[in-house]
Design a protein around this motif. Sequence first.
Motif, mmCIF file in Angstrom:
data_model
loop_
_atom_site.group_PDB
_atom_site.id
_atom_site.type_symbol
_atom_site.label_atom_id
_atom_site.label_comp_id
_atom_site.label_asym_id
_atom_site.label_seq_id
_atom_site.Cartn_x
_atom_site.Cartn_y
_atom_site.Cartn_z
ATOM 1 N N ALA A 1 -2.288 -5.164 1.299
ATOM 2 C CA ALA A 1 -0.845 -5.279 1.482
ATOM 3 C C ALA A 1 -0.311 -6.270 0.463
ATOM 4 O O ALA A 1 -1.001 -7.221 0.086
ATOM 5 C CB ALA A 1 -0.506 -5.732 2.900
ATOM 6 N N THR B 1 0.502 -11.532 4.522
ATOM 7 C CA THR B 1 1.563 -10.816 3.812
ATOM 8 C C THR B 1 2.772 -10.466 4.679
ATOM 9 O O THR B 1 3.809 -10.069 4.146
ATOM 10 C CB THR B 1 1.016 -9.506 3.229
ATOM 11 O OG1 THR B 1 0.527 -8.683 4.303
ATOM 12 C CG2 THR B 1 -0.110 -9.783 2.238
ATOM 13 N N ALA C 1 6.417 -5.773 3.704
ATOM 14 C CA ALA C 1 5.351 -5.615 2.718
ATOM 15 C C ALA C 1 5.124 -4.136 2.405
ATOM 16 O O ALA C 1 5.712 -3.245 3.008
ATOM 17 C CB ALA C 1 4.053 -6.250 3.238
ATOM 18 N N TRP D 1 4.312 3.063 11.512
ATOM 19 C CA TRP D 1 3.739 3.041 10.156
ATOM 20 C C TRP D 1 2.662 4.107 10.012
ATOM 21 O O TRP D 1 2.623 4.840 9.023
ATOM 22 C CB TRP D 1 3.165 1.655 9.883
ATOM 23 C CG TRP D 1 2.305 1.586 8.655
ATOM 24 C CD1 TRP D 1 2.702 1.377 7.380
ATOM 25 C CD2 TRP D 1 0.876 1.745 8.608
ATOM 26 N NE1 TRP D 1 1.638 1.403 6.528
ATOM 27 C CE2 TRP D 1 0.504 1.622 7.257
ATOM 28 C CE3 TRP D 1 -0.109 1.974 9.570
ATOM 29 C CZ2 TRP D 1 -0.819 1.723 6.854
ATOM 30 C CZ3 TRP D 1 -1.422 2.071 9.157
ATOM 31 C CH2 TRP D 1 -1.775 1.943 7.815
ATOM 32 N N LEU E 1 -2.638 -8.921 7.354
ATOM 33 C CA LEU E 1 -1.278 -8.832 7.894
ATOM 34 C C LEU E 1 -0.644 -10.219 7.988
ATOM 35 O O LEU E 1 0.529 -10.406 7.659
ATOM 36 C CB LEU E 1 -1.294 -8.172 9.273
ATOM 37 C CG LEU E 1 -1.951 -6.799 9.387
ATOM 38 C CD1 LEU E 1 -1.712 -6.204 10.769
ATOM 39 C CD2 LEU E 1 -1.439 -5.859 8.312
ATOM 40 N N THR F 1 3.411 -8.388 -0.688
ATOM 41 C CA THR F 1 4.793 -8.764 -0.434
ATOM 42 C C THR F 1 5.409 -9.234 -1.740
ATOM 43 O O THR F 1 4.723 -9.770 -2.612
ATOM 44 C CB THR F 1 4.884 -9.880 0.629
ATOM 45 O OG1 THR F 1 6.244 -10.148 0.924
ATOM 46 C CG2 THR F 1 4.194 -11.153 0.183
ATOM 47 N N THR G 1 1.842 -1.433 1.910
ATOM 48 C CA THR G 1 0.410 -1.285 2.136
ATOM 49 C C THR G 1 -0.188 -0.297 1.148
ATOM 50 O O THR G 1 0.470 0.636 0.682
ATOM 51 C CB THR G 1 0.119 -0.796 3.559
ATOM 52 O OG1 THR G 1 0.836 0.418 3.800
ATOM 53 C CG2 THR G 1 0.512 -1.835 4.579
ATOM 54 N N ALA H 1 2.836 -7.930 6.623
ATOM 55 C CA ALA H 1 2.845 -6.471 6.812
ATOM 56 C C ALA H 1 2.735 -6.133 8.297
ATOM 57 O O ALA H 1 2.071 -6.847 9.057
ATOM 58 C CB ALA H 1 1.689 -5.835 6.046
ATOM 59 N N LEU I 1 1.496 -3.159 10.748
ATOM 60 C CA LEU I 1 0.799 -1.888 10.950
ATOM 61 C C LEU I 1 0.926 -1.505 12.416
ATOM 62 O O LEU I 1 0.335 -2.143 13.285
ATOM 63 C CB LEU I 1 -0.681 -2.015 10.557
ATOM 64 C CG LEU I 1 -1.029 -1.670 9.102
ATOM 65 C CD1 LEU I 1 -0.244 -2.545 8.147
ATOM 66 C CD2 LEU I 1 -2.523 -1.806 8.861
ATOM 67 N N HIS J 1 3.454 8.533 3.866
ATOM 68 C CA HIS J 1 2.777 7.680 2.896
ATOM 69 C C HIS J 1 2.777 8.403 1.563
ATOM 70 O O HIS J 1 2.620 9.628 1.519
ATOM 71 C CB HIS J 1 1.335 7.393 3.326
ATOM 72 C CG HIS J 1 1.222 6.482 4.506
ATOM 73 N ND1 HIS J 1 0.618 5.246 4.443
ATOM 74 C CD2 HIS J 1 1.644 6.624 5.782
ATOM 75 C CE1 HIS J 1 0.664 4.670 5.626
ATOM 76 N NE2 HIS J 1 1.290 5.493 6.462
ATOM 77 N N ARG K 1 5.609 1.534 2.889
ATOM 78 C CA ARG K 1 6.226 0.292 3.344
ATOM 79 C C ARG K 1 5.728 -0.026 4.747
ATOM 80 O O ARG K 1 5.537 0.868 5.565
ATOM 81 C CB ARG K 1 7.744 0.412 3.337
ATOM 82 C CG ARG K 1 8.336 0.408 1.936
ATOM 83 C CD ARG K 1 9.813 0.077 1.961
ATOM 84 N NE ARG K 1 10.366 -0.018 0.615
ATOM 85 C CZ ARG K 1 10.337 -1.098 -0.140
ATOM 86 N NH1 ARG K 1 9.758 -2.203 0.322
ATOM 87 N NH2 ARG K 1 10.868 -1.105 -1.344
ATOM 88 N N ALA K 2 5.564 -1.315 5.011
ATOM 89 C CA ALA K 2 5.115 -1.777 6.326
ATOM 90 C C ALA K 2 5.845 -3.062 6.641
ATOM 91 O O ALA K 2 5.336 -4.157 6.417
ATOM 92 C CB ALA K 2 3.606 -1.980 6.346
#
Length: 393
Positions: free
Chosen positions: A26, A187, A93, A195, A184, A28, A95, A189, A191, A200, A89-90
């Motif tokens: 991930a 960053t 952030a 997501w 996670l 950012t 991924t 992120a 999940l 994707h 996008r997550a």
Amino acid sequence: MADGTSTRIAALLAELRLEETAWVAAVTGSDPAAAIRACGGAPEAARPRALDERLLSEPTGLGGVAGSPELTELPGSSGAGRPHLAVARAGPAVTVLGYGDHRAPHEEMLRRLAAPGARAAGVHWGRGAPSRLSLAEDGALLSAFDLRAPAHRYGSRPAAWDAHLDGLDLDGPRWRAAGVTAVLRATGARLDAAWARGPHLVVPVAPVAPCTDVFTDVSPDAAPGTPAASVEGVSPAPLPREPRDSPLLAEEPFAGFLARLGPECLPAMERYGVELAARHTGLASDPVCTLALAVLDGCGPPEARQELRIELARRAAPRSSGDAADRGPVAHEPAVWQTLGDLLAREEGAVVAGPPPMCLLDRAMSGGGHTPEAERYALLRALYEAAQRAPDA
């Protein structure tokens, strides 16, 4: 202390069939297009897909062909025989997922993802490969370690992971989920089910030249995450099996490096590495190379440094693709000149951008066939990796 996020992530990994082998990263401060380019792909070649059973199981999807070491062509793409990644996008952030036996220099890819102003974290596990957690920022690898040996870290700030590991059980049965949870946390992120079921961008990527994933002990009989063997009598910095038995270890400078193996040895190893590369490429007799090596050793007139750096930069500049001299062994010379210039600049306190010295030297040593210098460089590279992982004294 139990971590509820790890429990949820473990279920998600099982749902997405990521338990056996995967790369989860991930970043950012970036966006999907920039992430795709950083990993060697073209945003225009990406195709929106869902991470569903069909994508994971079809021969042209992320699951790849059974037994294949890399992923195959996606319908409508031009990436035959190339690895594929899934980017999305997550939360705040982006991924990046590599499925199957996604064999790549993950730390170098992570360093590229972490362009200036960005932070990237990633975790990788797989058959016969290190299970490694890595963190990078502003183009530099901050900290990395094997999930099964978290005390042995390397990078410019080995302790950078500490703030993100509280309460995570890296030794328990859910160690993969713990690694993803650390990513996670580092960053931001997110999940979750949205997501996982959302679109994707699936894209073929070109191979990325390795940097730090070069001399890793990945015996086919070793269990995933097994640390490389350590040298007898030395702090548990891992060394590959063959270099450990090399008779060159009894000779200098290797014996000296081995006696004090640790981060403090890295500058001297880089200095010796560029000397080996100069001999390997036939540059050692060049007066400019001779002067640069002497200056690095503290010799030579101080007033010559500025002029020398200008000349080294000129020689390091890439030639045009049509230049006949840019083929064969000569094609590897610019990496030697750039390394010499970077080492001189760093010695003067300058901040050096671009690939680290040993990554450049890997490029320089990749041509020219088998030479005594190549054999010595292989051992030096293994010791360098071990010194990076050794705890500070």
